[in-house]
Scaffold this motif. Structure first.
Motif, PDB file in Angstrom:
ATOM      1  N   LYS A  99      34.162  41.247  52.023  1.00  0.00           N
ATOM      2  CA  LYS A  99      33.767  40.445  50.859  1.00  0.00           C
ATOM      3  C   LYS A  99      34.169  38.996  51.128  1.00  0.00           C
ATOM      4  N   LEU A 130      36.313  31.552  46.200  1.00  0.00           N
ATOM      5  CA  LEU A 130      35.404  32.055  45.185  1.00  0.00           C
ATOM      6  C   LEU A 130      36.249  32.359  43.957  1.00  0.00           C
ATOM      7  N   ARG A 131      35.606  32.425  42.820  1.00  0.00           N
ATOM      8  CA  ARG A 131      36.349  32.651  41.590  1.00  0.00           C
ATOM      9  C   ARG A 131      37.164  33.936  41.702  1.00  0.00           C
ATOM     10  N   TYR A 133      39.832  34.387  43.569  1.00  0.00           N
ATOM     11  CA  TYR A 133      40.462  34.615  44.879  1.00  0.00           C
ATOM     12  C   TYR A 133      41.404  33.469  45.273  1.00  0.00           C
TER      13      TYR A 133
ATOM     14  N   VAL B  51      33.913  44.291  45.674  1.00  0.00           N
ATOM     15  CA  VAL B  51      35.094  43.797  44.956  1.00  0.00           C
ATOM     16  C   VAL B  51      36.011  44.986  44.660  1.00  0.00           C
ATOM     17  N   GLN B  52      37.322  44.736  44.663  1.00  0.00           N
ATOM     18  CA  GLN B  52      38.277  45.796  44.325  1.00  0.00           C
ATOM     19  C   GLN B  52      38.132  46.161  42.849  1.00  0.00           C
ATOM     20  N   ALA B  70      38.785  35.587  31.412  1.00  0.00           N
ATOM     21  CA  ALA B  70      38.283  34.644  32.432  1.00  0.00           C
ATOM     22  C   ALA B  70      39.071  34.764  33.738  1.00  0.00           C
ATOM     23  N   ILE B  73      37.755  37.580  36.298  1.00  0.00           N
ATOM     24  CA  ILE B  73      36.401  37.494  36.869  1.00  0.00           C
ATOM     25  C   ILE B  73      36.471  37.145  38.355  1.00  0.00           C
ATOM     26  N   LYS B  74      35.621  37.778  39.140  1.00  0.00           N
ATOM     27  CA  LYS B  74      35.560  37.513  40.581  1.00  0.00           C
ATOM     28  C   LYS B  74      34.191  36.930  40.939  1.00  0.00           C
ATOM     29  N   GLY B  75      34.199  35.927  41.773  1.00  0.00           N
ATOM     30  CA  GLY B  75      32.934  35.402  42.284  1.00  0.00           C
ATOM     31  C   GLY B  75      32.352  36.384  43.283  1.00  0.00           C
ATOM     32  N   THR B  76      31.052  36.652  43.201  1.00  0.00           N
ATOM     33  CA  THR B  76      30.445  37.509  44.226  1.00  0.00           C
ATOM     34  C   THR B  76      30.050  36.621  45.410  1.00  0.00           C
ATOM     35  N   ASP B  77      29.461  37.207  46.426  1.00  0.00           N
ATOM     36  CA  ASP B  77      29.026  36.410  47.577  1.00  0.00           C
ATOM     37  C   ASP B  77      27.774  35.590  47.252  1.00  0.00           C
ATOM     38  N   LEU B 114      33.508  33.634  26.852  1.00  0.00           N
ATOM     39  CA  LEU B 114      32.638  33.393  28.017  1.00  0.00           C
ATOM     40  C   LEU B 114      31.241  32.919  27.609  1.00  0.00           C
ATOM     41  N   GLU B 117      30.076  29.747  29.062  1.00  0.00           N
ATOM     42  CA  GLU B 117      30.205  29.631  30.506  1.00  0.00           C
ATOM     43  C   GLU B 117      29.032  30.261  31.245  1.00  0.00           C
ATOM     44  N   TYR B 118      28.391  31.242  30.603  1.00  0.00           N
ATOM     45  CA  TYR B 118      27.306  31.962  31.277  1.00  0.00           C
ATOM     46  C   TYR B 118      26.013  31.898  30.472  1.00  0.00           C
TER      47      TYR B 118
END
Lengths: 486, 248
Positions: A99, A130-131, A133, B51-52, B70, B73-77, B114, B117-118
């Motif tokens: 990832k 990235l958000r 991380y 993502v974990q 907030a 939240i994880k950013g994806t690729d 959120l 934000e989205y």
């Protein structure tokens, strides 16, 4: 949070991979060359707000401006600070699930418009998480610092580029901010303050002439007015003949820049003023805006002639000459020259304050507008004395609340004067506006607006008593007496 | 204000996660700021984005508003596309919700910070009829319901309609055929039969049974990333265009 590291020599992606392994691996790299033009206002408002803005060359800087940046710069124009060429190799940093957790860029940087010797900037390694991380990037930072010759960036790229070009990254300040000592000779202290004010006027002249934004002329005029306050209030430290001549010339400079400033204020306020008339009538005020625009253009042209002419140049030279000669002149006709600046300025602050108390006490809701205008002028005089001499020489904890009480009064007086002048100016525009297409409707909408402005002025008059009471309270009087004993 | 879209069906294995992942990806590709919340403790969306599956304080922390959403939240690729991951504790989310006076409003409360934000928030829901699904109905502007064309479809519709109508503000229900095998005419007939007496909107777009969709698990990416010209990628594009159209 983005991490920026400075490297003596740019590391390779392979070296970064070795340093970060096995927790993170480096994906395939992509080469790019981009150019960034960094922008800020003349006085560095973005920098002071902790913000940064750049755009690629050829793109208008306001186009991609963030809301926060827009708010920070207000009416000021964005000017290029530095043009940087970035040759980057960028690759993803991947965790054990493959990832992407961040992107790493190795950046080779140079100033695009500088001599060969000045051009090179230090290479950077930039980690953008990235958000979610941030902790992975924090670990990567520590590993890169430990294993490669990298250290946290001590300057942002924008700072380094500005300094590389010999500029102050914080921009050009128009603040006076000079060091004074209470026992300093009054003529010497006045010289220090006037030298800085002369500098501020000169710094703001090119932007005023080129009409970069309205604040150049504003700051030019404020510095001029402050200089006139020093000449007037500390008149006993200057040779009378030269003083009279210089005061006359600075008054002239103030006068020839007045009309454009008044029109600037009007145009800046126009949308707010327009919002005061009923919605259906708002478009009808368009001819007024057009006429204001024409008049401003004419006022600017006239101002260019005046400020670009011999009289203006001579006035600025006379100003410098007097400051150069001042320390060497005999004291005979300068009774206050050798007095301590604290003593003299305190006396002037007390006097102007007392004068304001007397003038204010005579003002009633039925007084002529001129009475309010005169009091406001004295208020400006007092404010400048407090800022130029009160604050550097006295405890800020005492002077600041005093300036605040004065500001409350000045706000009310300023609102009264602005609305009064704006109503008069509108009436003066009636002939021109009526000759424009749609002039008849505009005149009717102007009538509504004039009424609104007069109502505002009346409301300010009604507020006057309250703010004057705060300004003239027994406590304030005692404070002025105590602080400015001399 | 973001638009909240939930992929939902009472049944499992009908293409909810595939729809959520692919539609969220398409929204993000168009520059819309997009979040996908994987509400399913099986964590299939979370797995697909590598993502974990871990949320601090678990589902309980989120619905109690003790965990700052907030920060989880994880950013994806993929640009503009973020993920609020699944957590194994979501299997007890019903219990966590049940402890509130107005349990069905809780998911909406979690999403509140959120909203600015989205542009789009997708909810990938577990297959069930529960407090979680009722909360989803309360929070969502629209339910995207994949339907497999078989005899159970009509019954699924009825159940859905009852449930959705029971919420405070009934969401728009947009159903689409999923895992179809090329017999469009038969689907249309079934659709016409279904539409009679139902308030649900049956969309034109249909997602075919496709190897590309099956390969998402291997590739761990939306189909448009590794098979952009494939039938499935095109079907999701058509579906997304239709959904946006219906949302107005």
């Amino acid at each position: 949070m983005t991490v920026e590291l400075i490297a003596a020599e740019p590391p390779s992606l392979g070296a970064i991979g070795v340093a970060l392994g096995p927790a993170l691996t480096v994906g395939a790299g992509v080469d790019t060359t981009t150019e960034r033009v960094f922008y800020d206002t003349f006085d560095g408002l973005l920098y002071q707000a902790g913000l940064e803005h750049w755009a690629v060359p050829g793109i208008a800087p306001r186009q991609s401006l963030s809301e926060a940046a827009r708010e920070a710069i207000g009416v000021r124009a964005l000017l290029p600070v530095a043009h940087v060429r970035v040759r980057a190799k960028t690759a993803p940093l991947l965790d054990s699930l493959q990832k992407t957790v961040a992107r790493v860029s190795i950046e080779r940087l140079e100033l695009a418009q500088a001599s060969r010797a000045q051009r090179r900037l230090r290479p950077r390694v930039v980690l953008v998480p990235l958000r979610g991380y941030d902790s992975e990037v924090e670990d990567a930072r520590r590993l890169l610092q430990a294993k490669l010759e990298c250290s946290d960036a001590d300057q942002s790229l924008r700072e380094e580029a500005a300094i590389g070009l010999g500029a102050d990254p914080a921009g050009t300040s128009s603040a006076v901010d000079v060091a004074l000592s209470p026992v300093q000779r009054a003529d010497e202290a006045a010289g220090v303050v006037l030298t800085r004010l002369h500098q501020v006027v000169q710094l703001n002249l090119p932007g005023t002439l080129d009409d970069v934004d309205s604040e150049f002329l504003h700051d030019y005029r404020v510095a001029l007015r402050k200089a006139r306050t020093v000449l007037r209030e500390l008149s006993g430290v200057f040779p009378p003949e030269r003083l009279a001549a210089l005061r006359g010339e600075l008054k002239w400079l103030q006068a020839v820049t007045g009309e454009r400033r008044d029109l600037d204020v009007y145009i800046l306020d126009f949308d707010l003023l327009r919002a005061r008339v009923p919605t259906e009538q708002q478009p009808e005020l368009e001819p007024v805006k057009r006429v204001l625009g024409h008049r401003r253009a004419a006022a600017h042209t006239q101002m260019l002639k005046d400020l670009g002419g011999r009289r203006a140049r001579r006035a600025m030279n006379d100003w410098t000459t007097m400051l150069e000669y001042l320390p060497r002149l005999p004291d005979d006709d300068r009774p206050d020259a050798a007095r301590a600046i604290d003593d003299l300025s305190s006396e002037r602050i007390r006097t102007v304050y007392r004068r304001m108390l007397k003038m204010g006490a005579g003002i009633t809701p039925g007084s002529e507008p001129e009475a309010y205008h005169e009091l406001r002028k004295q208020g400006k005089e007092l404010r400048y004395l407090l800022e130029l001499f009160g604050q550097p020489l006295h405890d800020a904890r005492v002077v600041k609340p005093m300036v605040k009480a004065l500001k409350g009064l000045q706000d009310v007086l300023g609102r009264h004067q602005d609305r009064d002048i704006q109503a008069k100016m509108l009436r003066g525009l009636a002939d021109r506006v009526s000759a424009e297409p749609g002039g008849a409707q505009a005149l009717m909408a102007m009538g509504v607006l004039v009424q609104q402005l007069e109502d505002d002025a009346a409301a300010a008059r009604a507020e006057f008593a309250k703010s004057f009471t705060a300004f003239s309270s027994g406590e304030q009087r005692e404070l002025v007496k105590e602080t400015f004993r001399g | 204000m973001s638009k909240v879209l939930a992929t939902y069906n009472i049944k499992g294995g009908v293409g909810k996660t595939s729809a959520a992942v692919n539609l969220a990806y398409l929204a993000a590709q168009a520059g819309q700021r997009t979040l996908l919340w994987d509400l399913d403790p099986q964590a299939a969306s979370t797995f697909l984005f590598r993502v974990q599956p871990k949320v601090q304080g678990g589902g309980r922390g989120l619905v109690r508003l003790r965990t700052v959403v907030a920060e989880q939240i994880k950013g994806t690729d993929h640009e503009h596309l973020d993920l609020l991951p699944a957590d194994f504790s979501y299997r007890h989310l019903d219990l966590a919700l049940d402890s509130f006076n107005r349990p069905t409003s809780r998911l909406g409360r979690v999403l509140e910070p959120l909203q600015d934000e989205y542009d789009y928030i997708f909810l990938d829901c577990p297959p069930s009829i529960s407090l979680v699904s009722e909360s989803v109905f309360d929070a969502a502007d629209a339910l995207l319901v994949p339907i497999i064309p078989n005899a159970l479809s009509a019954r699924t519709f009825e159940q859905l309609e009852q449930l959705a109508a029971g919420g405070k503000q009934a969401p728009q229900v947009l159903a689409f055929w999923s895992m179809t095998k090329g017999r469009r005419r038969r689907h249309r007939r079934a659709m016409a039969a279904l539409a009679e007496g139902h308030r649900l909107t049956m969309l034109e777009a249909a997602i075919p049974t496709s190897e590309d969709v099956e390969e998402m698990g291997e590739e761990r990416n939306p189909v448009a990333v590794f098979a952009p010209r494939g039938e499935a990628a095109k079907a999701y594009e058509a579906l997304w265009a239709e959904v946006q159209d219906r949302l107005g």
